[in-house]
Design a protein around this motif. Structure first.
Motif, PDB file in Angstrom:
ATOM      1  N   VAL A 102      -1.573  -4.356   0.749  1.00 42.94           N
ATOM      2  CA  VAL A 102      -2.145  -4.972   1.384  1.00 42.94           C
ATOM      3  C   VAL A 102      -3.259  -6.328   0.888  1.00 42.94           C
ATOM      4  O   VAL A 102      -3.294  -8.500   1.027  1.00 42.94           O
ATOM      5  CB  VAL A 102      -3.425  -5.328   2.237  1.00 42.94           C
ATOM      6  N   ALA A 103      -3.141  -6.506  -0.439  1.00 42.73           N
ATOM      7  CA  ALA A 103      -4.231  -7.092  -1.249  1.00 42.73           C
ATOM      8  C   ALA A 103      -3.517  -8.138  -0.917  1.00 42.73           C
ATOM      9  O   ALA A 103      -3.386  -9.622  -1.727  1.00 42.73           O
ATOM     10  CB  ALA A 103      -4.934  -6.978  -2.334  1.00 42.73           C
ATOM     11  N   ALA A 104      -2.461  -8.002  -2.017  1.00 41.61           N
ATOM     12  CA  ALA A 104      -1.203  -8.880  -2.400  1.00 41.61           C
ATOM     13  C   ALA A 104      -0.512  -9.650  -0.368  1.00 41.61           C
ATOM     14  O   ALA A 104      -0.189 -11.303  -1.181  1.00 41.61           O
ATOM     15  CB  ALA A 104       0.114  -8.768  -2.769  1.00 41.61           C
ATOM     16  N   VAL A 105      -0.541  -9.590   0.034  1.00 40.34           N
ATOM     17  CA  VAL A 105      -0.246  -9.699   1.373  1.00 40.34           C
ATOM     18  C   VAL A 105      -1.739 -11.080   1.883  1.00 40.34           C
ATOM     19  O   VAL A 105      -0.953 -12.103   2.176  1.00 40.34           O
ATOM     20  CB  VAL A 105       0.017  -9.070   2.258  1.00 40.34           C
ATOM     21  N   ALA A 106      -2.949 -10.135   1.695  1.00 45.16           N
ATOM     22  CA  ALA A 106      -3.871 -11.318   1.562  1.00 45.16           C
ATOM     23  C   ALA A 106      -4.084 -12.300   1.348  1.00 45.16           C
ATOM     24  O   ALA A 106      -4.356 -13.829   1.477  1.00 45.16           O
ATOM     25  CB  ALA A 106      -4.979 -10.455   1.620  1.00 45.16           C
ATOM     26  N   ALA A 107      -3.283 -12.334  -0.414  1.00 48.84           N
ATOM     27  CA  ALA A 107      -3.754 -13.623  -0.741  1.00 48.84           C
ATOM     28  C   ALA A 107      -2.488 -14.732  -0.955  1.00 48.84           C
ATOM     29  O   ALA A 107      -2.709 -15.377  -0.928  1.00 48.84           O
ATOM     30  CB  ALA A 107      -3.690 -13.218  -2.855  1.00 48.84           C
ATOM     31  N   VAL A 108      -1.368 -14.222  -0.130  1.00 47.11           N
ATOM     32  CA  VAL A 108      -0.045 -14.916  -0.231  1.00 47.11           C
ATOM     33  C   VAL A 108      -0.789 -16.078   1.217  1.00 47.11           C
ATOM     34  O   VAL A 108      -0.504 -16.558   1.255  1.00 47.11           O
ATOM     35  CB  VAL A 108       1.097 -14.090  -0.173  1.00 47.11           C
ATOM     36  N   ALA A 109      -1.086 -14.916   2.269  1.00 50.69           N
ATOM     37  CA  ALA A 109      -1.639 -15.476   3.250  1.00 50.69           C
ATOM     38  C   ALA A 109      -2.478 -17.176   3.124  1.00 50.69           C
ATOM     39  O   ALA A 109      -2.437 -17.727   3.448  1.00 50.69           O
ATOM     40  CB  ALA A 109      -2.586 -14.590   4.654  1.00 50.69           C
ATOM     41  N   VAL A 110      -3.562 -16.810   2.376  1.00 50.69           N
ATOM     42  CA  VAL A 110      -4.776 -17.494   1.834  1.00 50.69           C
ATOM     43  C   VAL A 110      -3.876 -18.832   1.598  1.00 50.69           C
ATOM     44  O   VAL A 110      -4.522 -20.447   2.305  1.00 50.69           O
ATOM     45  CB  VAL A 110      -5.645 -16.820   0.920  1.00 50.69           C
ATOM     46  N   LEU A 147      -1.256  -5.150  10.338  1.00 51.88           N
ATOM     47  CA  LEU A 147      -0.217  -3.654  11.076  1.00 51.88           C
ATOM     48  C   LEU A 147       0.043  -3.043   9.171  1.00 51.88           C
ATOM     49  O   LEU A 147       0.526  -2.035   9.796  1.00 51.88           O
ATOM     50  CB  LEU A 147       0.973  -4.967  11.275  1.00 51.88           C
ATOM     51  N   LEU A 148      -0.263  -3.895   8.576  1.00 48.87           N
ATOM     52  CA  LEU A 148      -0.303  -3.278   7.146  1.00 48.87           C
ATOM     53  C   LEU A 148      -1.017  -1.805   6.998  1.00 48.87           C
ATOM     54  O   LEU A 148      -0.457  -0.927   6.561  1.00 48.87           O
ATOM     55  CB  LEU A 148      -0.482  -3.958   6.086  1.00 48.87           C
ATOM     56  N   PHE A 149      -2.392  -2.272   7.236  1.00 49.37           N
ATOM     57  CA  PHE A 149      -3.241  -1.410   7.439  1.00 49.37           C
ATOM     58  C   PHE A 149      -3.209  -0.008   8.198  1.00 49.37           C
ATOM     59  O   PHE A 149      -3.364   0.236   7.629  1.00 49.37           O
ATOM     60  CB  PHE A 149      -4.984  -2.210   8.192  1.00 49.37           C
ATOM     61  N   LEU A 150      -2.354  -0.726   9.167  1.00 45.94           N
ATOM     62  CA  LEU A 150      -2.301   0.932  10.348  1.00 45.94           C
ATOM     63  C   LEU A 150      -0.882   1.432   9.711  1.00 45.94           C
ATOM     64  O   LEU A 150      -0.892   2.984   9.838  1.00 45.94           O
ATOM     65  CB  LEU A 150      -1.926  -0.057  11.522  1.00 45.94           C
ATOM     66  N   VAL A 151      -0.044   1.246   8.989  1.00 45.79           N
ATOM     67  CA  VAL A 151       1.003   1.482   8.836  1.00 45.79           C
ATOM     68  C   VAL A 151       0.776   2.108   7.505  1.00 45.79           C
ATOM     69  O   VAL A 151       1.376   3.812   7.348  1.00 45.79           O
ATOM     70  CB  VAL A 151       2.373   0.789   8.662  1.00 45.79           C
ATOM     71  N   GLY A 152      -0.155   1.693   6.458  1.00 46.65           N
ATOM     72  CA  GLY A 152      -0.742   2.576   5.276  1.00 46.65           C
ATOM     73  C   GLY A 152      -1.169   3.423   5.976  1.00 46.65           C
ATOM     74  O   GLY A 152      -1.687   4.062   5.419  1.00 46.65           O
ATOM     75  N   GLY A 153      -1.903   3.164   6.965  1.00 47.12           N
ATOM     76  CA  GLY A 153      -3.083   4.380   7.281  1.00 47.12           C
ATOM     77  C   GLY A 153      -2.163   5.780   7.882  1.00 47.12           C
ATOM     78  O   GLY A 153      -1.940   7.008   7.508  1.00 47.12           O
ATOM     79  N   LEU A 154      -0.873   5.514   8.412  1.00 47.92           N
ATOM     80  CA  LEU A 154      -0.116   6.400   8.931  1.00 47.92           C
ATOM     81  C   LEU A 154       0.450   7.389   7.290  1.00 47.92           C
ATOM     82  O   LEU A 154       0.759   8.152   7.160  1.00 47.92           O
ATOM     83  CB  LEU A 154       0.647   5.993   9.580  1.00 47.92           C
ATOM     84  N   VAL A 155       1.502   6.193   6.458  1.00 48.12           N
ATOM     85  CA  VAL A 155       1.797   6.881   5.247  1.00 48.12           C
ATOM     86  C   VAL A 155       1.123   7.786   4.625  1.00 48.12           C
ATOM     87  O   VAL A 155       0.828   8.719   4.224  1.00 48.12           O
ATOM     88  CB  VAL A 155       2.187   5.747   4.955  1.00 48.12           C
ATOM     89  N   LEU A 156      -0.363   7.591   4.479  1.00 43.69           N
ATOM     90  CA  LEU A 156      -1.267   7.849   3.998  1.00 43.69           C
ATOM     91  C   LEU A 156      -1.849   9.204   4.672  1.00 43.69           C
ATOM     92  O   LEU A 156      -1.996  10.334   3.967  1.00 43.69           O
ATOM     93  CB  LEU A 156      -3.041   7.065   3.864  1.00 43.69           C
ATOM     94  N   ALA A 157      -2.020   8.956   5.533  1.00 46.09           N
ATOM     95  CA  ALA A 157      -1.658  11.010   6.391  1.00 46.09           C
ATOM     96  C   ALA A 157      -0.553  11.751   6.372  1.00 46.09           C
ATOM     97  O   ALA A 157      -0.694  12.652   6.319  1.00 46.09           O
ATOM     98  CB  ALA A 157      -2.302  10.557   7.767  1.00 46.09           C
ATOM     99  N   GLY A 158       0.274  10.876   6.145  1.00 43.92           N
ATOM    100  CA  GLY A 158       1.660  11.631   6.078  1.00 43.92           C
ATOM    101  C   GLY A 158       1.916  12.496   4.765  1.00 43.92           C
ATOM    102  O   GLY A 158       2.114  13.516   5.030  1.00 43.92           O
TER     103      GLY A 158
END
Length: 68
Positions: free
Chosen positions: A56-64, A16-27
């Motif tokens: 995304v890296a921070a969330v992935a690190a917390v998830a790991v 979801l972070l990738f999808l929302v981030g992509g939308l924010v980047l496009a916007g």
């Protein structure tokens, strides 16, 4: 031993972070393209992309760490 539910939830959040981030980047690129006075398109897009990758890296690190 990581729980599969927690791991799947963490993967879903990263997706979801990738999808929302992509939308924010496009916007951001669209706004910079339509209103060049605000910021140059390329530098704004690179800044937003850098912030996205950091988040995304921070969330992935917390998830790991949570999956351990």
């Amino acid at each position: 031993m990581p729980t599969p539910v927690l791991f799947a939830l963490a993967l879903f959040v990263v997706l979801l972070l990738f999808l929302v981030g992509g939308l924010v980047l496009a916007g951001a690129a669209y706004v910079a393209y339509r209103h060049p006075r605000l910021e140059k398109s390329l530098s704004l897009a690179v800044t937003v992309a850098t912030l996205l990758v950091t988040a995304v890296a921070a969330v992935a690190a917390v998830a790991v760490l949570a999956a351990r």
